[in-house]
Motif scaffolding. Structure first.
Motif, PDB file in Angstrom:
ATOM      1  N   HIS A   1      -2.824   5.846   3.885  1.00 52.50           N
ATOM      2  CA  HIS A   1      -1.750   6.265   2.964  1.00 52.50           C
ATOM      3  C   HIS A   1      -2.281   7.153   1.835  1.00 52.50           C
ATOM      4  O   HIS A   1      -1.532   7.488   0.924  1.00 52.50           O
ATOM      5  N   HIS A   2      -3.579   7.495   1.903  1.00 48.08           N
ATOM      6  CA  HIS A   2      -4.186   8.385   0.888  1.00 48.08           C
ATOM      7  C   HIS A   2      -4.024   7.845  -0.531  1.00 48.08           C
ATOM      8  O   HIS A   2      -3.745   8.595  -1.468  1.00 48.08           O
ATOM      9  N   VAL A   3      -4.203   6.537  -0.673  1.00 49.30           N
ATOM     10  CA  VAL A   3      -4.198   5.944  -2.021  1.00 49.30           C
ATOM     11  C   VAL A   3      -5.597   6.135  -2.607  1.00 49.30           C
ATOM     12  O   VAL A   3      -6.587   5.771  -1.972  1.00 49.30           O
ATOM     13  N   PRO A   4      -5.714   6.729  -3.810  1.00 49.49           N
ATOM     14  CA  PRO A   4      -7.042   6.854  -4.411  1.00 49.49           C
ATOM     15  C   PRO A   4      -7.627   5.467  -4.689  1.00 49.49           C
ATOM     16  O   PRO A   4      -6.944   4.593  -5.231  1.00 49.49           O
ATOM     17  N   ILE A   5      -8.894   5.287  -4.292  1.00 54.25           N
ATOM     18  CA  ILE A   5      -9.559   3.987  -4.436  1.00 54.25           C
ATOM     19  C   ILE A   5     -10.626   4.082  -5.523  1.00 54.25           C
ATOM     20  O   ILE A   5     -11.520   4.922  -5.445  1.00 54.25           O
ATOM     21  N   ALA A   6     -10.514   3.212  -6.532  1.00 53.81           N
ATOM     22  CA  ALA A   6     -11.547   3.119  -7.566  1.00 53.81           C
ATOM     23  C   ALA A   6     -12.327   1.819  -7.358  1.00 53.81           C
ATOM     24  O   ALA A   6     -11.827   0.871  -6.742  1.00 53.81           O
ATOM     25  N   ILE A   7     -13.546   1.792  -7.879  1.00 57.14           N
ATOM     26  CA  ILE A   7     -14.424   0.621  -7.792  1.00 57.14           C
ATOM     27  C   ILE A   7     -14.864   0.273  -9.210  1.00 57.14           C
ATOM     28  O   ILE A   7     -15.191   1.165  -9.993  1.00 57.14           O
TER      29      ILE A   7
ATOM     30  N   VAL B   1       0.843  -1.206   0.000  1.00 55.75           N
ATOM     31  CA  VAL B   1       0.000   0.000   0.000  1.00 55.75           C
ATOM     32  C   VAL B   1       0.876   1.253   0.000  1.00 55.75           C
ATOM     33  O   VAL B   1       0.618   2.208  -0.751  1.00 55.75           O
ATOM     34  N   ALA B   2       1.921   1.247   0.820  1.00 60.01           N
ATOM     35  CA  ALA B   2       2.818   2.414   0.881  1.00 60.01           C
ATOM     36  C   ALA B   2       3.471   2.648  -0.480  1.00 60.01           C
ATOM     37  O   ALA B   2       3.639   3.795  -0.917  1.00 60.01           O
ATOM     38  N   ALA B   3       3.812   1.567  -1.161  1.00 60.76           N
ATOM     39  CA  ALA B   3       4.429   1.702  -2.497  1.00 60.76           C
ATOM     40  C   ALA B   3       3.441   2.322  -3.479  1.00 60.76           C
ATOM     41  O   ALA B   3       3.807   3.182  -4.288  1.00 60.76           O
ATOM     42  N   LEU B   4       2.162   1.905  -3.407  1.00 57.92           N
ATOM     43  CA  LEU B   4       1.144   2.497  -4.285  1.00 57.92           C
ATOM     44  C   LEU B   4       1.037   4.001  -4.030  1.00 57.92           C
ATOM     45  O   LEU B   4       0.946   4.801  -4.967  1.00 57.92           O
ATOM     46  N   ALA B   5       1.060   4.369  -2.757  1.00 53.76           N
ATOM     47  CA  ALA B   5       0.932   5.792  -2.391  1.00 53.76           C
ATOM     48  C   ALA B   5       2.084   6.590  -2.985  1.00 53.76           C
ATOM     49  O   ALA B   5       1.874   7.655  -3.578  1.00 53.76           O
ATOM     50  N   ARG B   6       3.296   6.072  -2.842  1.00 50.40           N
ATOM     51  CA  ARG B   6       4.466   6.810  -3.358  1.00 50.40           C
ATOM     52  C   ARG B   6       4.407   6.961  -4.870  1.00 50.40           C
ATOM     53  O   ARG B   6       4.809   7.982  -5.423  1.00 50.40           O
TER      54      ARG B   6
END
Ligand code: DI6
Ligand code: FE
Length: 401
Positions: free
Chosen positions: A306-312, A272-277
């Protein structure tokens, strides 16, 4: 003068991923783009003098057109029989290993005439459009040879002209190992990187390249080779990551600056942290989670932290998510994954557009964006996720029409 304008509407603009609502709002379009979004009180002149056509929205809520950013809706055949087998005790992996699953759809897709593929996909796409979808991503991945992968992509592109939906295409040749390469996965990956990706790029048929990184599909090393070839041909990448096990798919996608990493049930906090970066969008697919009766939830709290944008998205496909209802996915994102209705709507608008590399162009109601929007007979935007099985769509505008 604007081309058209809507009055008596409430607007869920979805700016910044929030409803960012405007009560008693006005939405105007000119030349296929949004020309004005704001409260009626701020409109400097009378509506009739501002636009050639004035539409009365009769109190409807207007949202951005919905974006279904992950589908496999062009395919031959049906897998209803496998659903029955699963209910008799077989697992999704058992069926895949015994030559069913993706490979049974591969055979039906290879055998299908273009006209038949178009007709069956058109029905599925029309169902999505009937629920406010104005942009839809479609993957190949049921050809698993050069001719049929390109055939699927051509059908996907042809759908744009016949249906009132904008299409983005993704090459997913690395979806499963075709039987003619049994025991020789690296040779198939070489075919993908040396032949299929270059051919799709040359023909201009793919906007991105995807892969299925999983024990029953391709290893992280093989996936990395696919990504390098995609990049070498100027194509964006996306990944089916950590759906059934944690192979470090999210981190791999992030490392390659993927537009999105999809599924993510088994993704670790480090992933998840990697996605955020990397700014990679997390695409969650509650239909597949539900239909496969998965138990492992995607790491929602970590994605938020981590403020990763989440799509559905629907993941519309014959094996693991045979749904054409994006509104049901909004509901399932809330009931199964505990997203809020606001997060779920952001997941099918602003964040889904970003997952397709279209963040600057659509997914929010804002001046200059493509005039894609939907009118809904609801009392609040939360009803879109709440009213399971309902379809309150009143009308939809795509490209200003
Ligand atoms: N993950 C999925 O859920 C779909 N593809 C993938 O990589 C399933 C595709 C199918 O079963 O036909
Ligand atoms: Fe998928």
């Amino acid at each position: 003068m604007w081309d058209a304008l809507w009055i008596n509407a409430s607007l869920a603009t979805m700016r910044d991923g929030r409803y960012s609502s405007i009560e008693d709002g006005v939405l105007a379009v000119a030349n296929g783009r949004i020309a004005y979004v704001g409260p009626r009180a701020d409109l400097p002149i009378a509506p009739e003098r501002a636009a050639s056509f004035v539409h009365d929205a009769r109190g409807a809520w207007i949202t951005p057109g919905l974006v279904d950013c992950h589908t496999h809706l062009v395919y031959g055949g049906s897998r209803a029989r496998e659903f029955e087998m699963r209910l008799e005790g077989a697992s999704y992996e058992d069926i895949a290993r015994s030559g069913g699953g993706i490979l049974s759809t591969m055979r039906a897709t290879r055998d299908a005439a273009v006209a038949d593929l178009l007709a069956s996909a058109r029905i599925r796409l029309d169902r999505l459009a009937a629920e406010g979808v104005t942009t839809c991503e479609i993957k190949s991945g049921y050809g698993l040879n050069c001719d049929t992968e390109l055939k699927q992509l051509r059908v996907a592109r042809a759908l744009e002209a016949s249906a009132n939906v904008a299409i983005r295409t993704t090459l997913l040749a690395a979806h499963a190992l075709p039987p003619e390469f049994s025991g020789r996965p690296d040779e198939y990956v070489a075919l993908v990187t040396e032949e299929i990706i270059p051919a799709a790029a040359r023909a201009g048929l793919a906007d991105a390249v995807d892969a299925f990184c999983e024990h029953i599909a391709f290893t992280p090393e093989q996936t990395a080779r696919v990504f390098e070839a995609a990049r070498a041909h100027g194509l964006n990448v996306k990944l089916h990551a950590d759906q059934l096990s944690d192979l470090g798919g999210a981190a791999l996608a992030a490392h390659h600056h993927a537009l999105s990493a999809d599924h993510l049930e088994y993704t670790s906090e480090a992933g998840v942290a990697a996605l955020a970066r990397a700014g990679t969008v997390a695409v969650l697919l509650p239909g597949a989670f539900y239909f496969l009766r998965e138990k492992q939830l995607p790491p929602i709290e970590a994605l938020r932290r981590h403020h990763v944008p989440i799509a559905i998205s629907t993941d519309c496909n014959p094996g693991s998510s045979p749904t054409t209802s994006i509104l049901l996915m909004l509901n399932m994102a809330c009931t199964l994954f505990r997203l809020t209705p606001e997060e779920a709507l952001a997941g099918t608008t602003i964040h889904a557009a970003r997952a397709l590399g279209l963040a600057e162009d659509r997914g929010v109601l804002a001046v200059g964006r493509r005039a894609d929007f939907a009118l809904w007979a609801v009392a609040s935007p939360g009803e879109l996720a709440y009213a399971m099985g309902a379809n309150p769509l009143v009308s939809v505008v795509r490209g200003g029409r």
